[in-house]
Scaffold this motif. Structure first.
Motif, PDB file in Angstrom:
ATOM      1  N   THR A  53     -35.582  84.816  26.310  1.00  0.00           N
ATOM      2  CA  THR A  53     -36.461  84.159  25.377  1.00  0.00           C
ATOM      3  C   THR A  53     -37.066  82.992  26.128  1.00  0.00           C
ATOM      4  O   THR A  53     -37.579  83.169  27.217  1.00  0.00           O
TER       5      THR A  53
ATOM      6  N   THR B 224     -33.615  96.219  25.175  1.00  0.00           N
ATOM      7  CA  THR B 224     -33.494  95.319  24.031  1.00  0.00           C
ATOM      8  C   THR B 224     -34.865  94.943  23.504  1.00  0.00           C
ATOM      9  O   THR B 224     -35.108  94.963  22.295  1.00  0.00           O
ATOM     10  N   GLN B 225     -35.785  94.626  24.393  1.00  0.00           N
ATOM     11  CA  GLN B 225     -37.134  94.263  23.966  1.00  0.00           C
ATOM     12  C   GLN B 225     -37.832  95.419  23.269  1.00  0.00           C
ATOM     13  O   GLN B 225     -38.503  95.226  22.258  1.00  0.00           O
TER      14      GLN B 225
ATOM     15  N   ARG C 240     -43.833  90.008  26.126  1.00  0.00           N
ATOM     16  CA  ARG C 240     -42.682  90.148  27.024  1.00  0.00           C
ATOM     17  C   ARG C 240     -42.679  91.525  27.680  1.00  0.00           C
ATOM     18  O   ARG C 240     -42.445  91.654  28.883  1.00  0.00           O
ATOM     19  N   ILE C 241     -42.930  92.546  26.882  1.00  0.00           N
ATOM     20  CA  ILE C 241     -42.976  93.911  27.414  1.00  0.00           C
ATOM     21  C   ILE C 241     -44.138  94.046  28.408  1.00  0.00           C
ATOM     22  O   ILE C 241     -43.977  94.615  29.489  1.00  0.00           O
TER      23      ILE C 241
ATOM     24  N   THR D 140     -44.375  87.095  15.841  1.00  0.00           N
ATOM     25  CA  THR D 140     -43.150  87.652  16.429  1.00  0.00           C
ATOM     26  C   THR D 140     -43.452  88.952  17.165  1.00  0.00           C
ATOM     27  O   THR D 140     -42.936  89.185  18.262  1.00  0.00           O
ATOM     28  N   SER D 141     -44.311  89.775  16.582  1.00  0.00           N
ATOM     29  CA  SER D 141     -44.675  91.042  17.224  1.00  0.00           C
ATOM     30  C   SER D 141     -45.400  90.794  18.538  1.00  0.00           C
ATOM     31  O   SER D 141     -45.139  91.460  19.538  1.00  0.00           O
TER      32      SER D 141
ATOM     33  N   ARG E 288     -41.100 102.075  21.781  1.00  0.00           N
ATOM     34  CA  ARG E 288     -39.650 101.994  21.608  1.00  0.00           C
ATOM     35  C   ARG E 288     -38.941 103.247  22.102  1.00  0.00           C
ATOM     36  O   ARG E 288     -37.718 103.253  22.236  1.00  0.00           O
TER      37      ARG E 288
ATOM     38  N   GLU F  75     -36.251  95.908  19.834  1.00  0.00           N
ATOM     39  CA  GLU F  75     -36.442  94.791  18.918  1.00  0.00           C
ATOM     40  C   GLU F  75     -37.890  94.657  18.448  1.00  0.00           C
ATOM     41  O   GLU F  75     -38.171  93.821  17.598  1.00  0.00           O
ATOM     42  N   LEU F  76     -38.793  95.434  18.985  1.00  0.00           N
ATOM     43  CA  LEU F  76     -40.183  95.388  18.546  1.00  0.00           C
ATOM     44  C   LEU F  76     -40.250  95.895  17.113  1.00  0.00           C
ATOM     45  O   LEU F  76     -40.019  97.064  16.843  1.00  0.00           O
TER      46      LEU F  76
ATOM     47  N   ALA G 221     -43.006  89.685  21.304  1.00  0.00           N
ATOM     48  CA  ALA G 221     -42.267  90.828  21.852  1.00  0.00           C
ATOM     49  C   ALA G 221     -43.169  91.668  22.747  1.00  0.00           C
ATOM     50  O   ALA G 221     -42.768  92.100  23.837  1.00  0.00           O
TER      51      ALA G 221
END
Length: 192
Positions: free
Chosen positions: A176, A100-101, A120-121, A113-114, A69, A104-105, A117
């Motif tokens: 998303t 944002t990604q 995506r990263i 959910t983790s 982050r 938002e982690l 995220a």
């Protein structure tokens, strides 16, 4: 002479930026492995509580998440783009999406959910590195500076181009789910 100096600086910056992106990608993979090894004790409520106890998996996972982050990850990507390399659709919108990604982690949201995220990263970094390889390969044809960039990238990745770069797409805005994509299709695409 100025043009040659600019090209040399851009080449050095691209290799350095890809190296920083590779380090961040390693952290993403380490965090995914920690979550897979013990999802209940690294994420969610229990992970949040254990994250304050040094040496626990949750503490290590939170440290990695904090690193991801941090502004260092964003700065690495901005530095790579600033080299002048043609990184496809990488633009201010892309940086905002990645920021944002990264922010938002939140491991307290649970393993699924983790992992979404993190995937995506991971995809972002892989696409960015694949683009750097494609650019270096294009520049290497008859250009010693381009060949140096390609050699530098290969050194960063253990002597050769990673296999996943062949299937990585160009850097595109993330979001998303894609329009019309079901949650199950999204999870499959993200490797979850």
């Amino acid at each position: 002479v100025k043009n040659i100096q600019d090209q040399l600086q851009a080449t050095a910056g691209a290799v350095g930026g890809a190296g920083q992106a590779a380090t961040q990608l390693e952290d993403v993979n380490r965090l995914l492995n920690l979550i897979d090894a013990d999802p209940a004790l690294t994420t969610g409520i229990m992970g949040s509580l254990l994250s304050y106890i040094p040496g626990t998996g949750a503490n290590i996972a939170e440290g990695l998440a904090t690193t991801l982050r941090s502004n260092l990850a964003l700065e690495a990507l901005k530095a790579l783009k600033a080299t002048g390399a043609t990184m496809g659709a990488l633009n201010e919108k892309e940086f905002n999406a990645l920021e944002t990604q990264l922010t938002e982690l939140d491991l307290s949201k649970g393993p699924e959910t983790s992992k979404i995220a993190l995937k995506r990263i991971q995809t972002k970094y892989q696409n960015l590195i694949a683009d750097a390889f494609r650019d270096a390969e294009e520049q290497a044809a008859g250009n010693p500076d381009g060949q140096r960039a390609l050699d530098g990238l290969n050194r960063i990745f253990g002597g050769s181009k990673p296999e996943w770069t062949e299937s990585a797409g160009p850097v595109v805005p993330s979001g998303t789910q894609r329009e019309g994509e079901t949650l199950e299709e999204f999870k499959k695409r993200m490797g979850l």
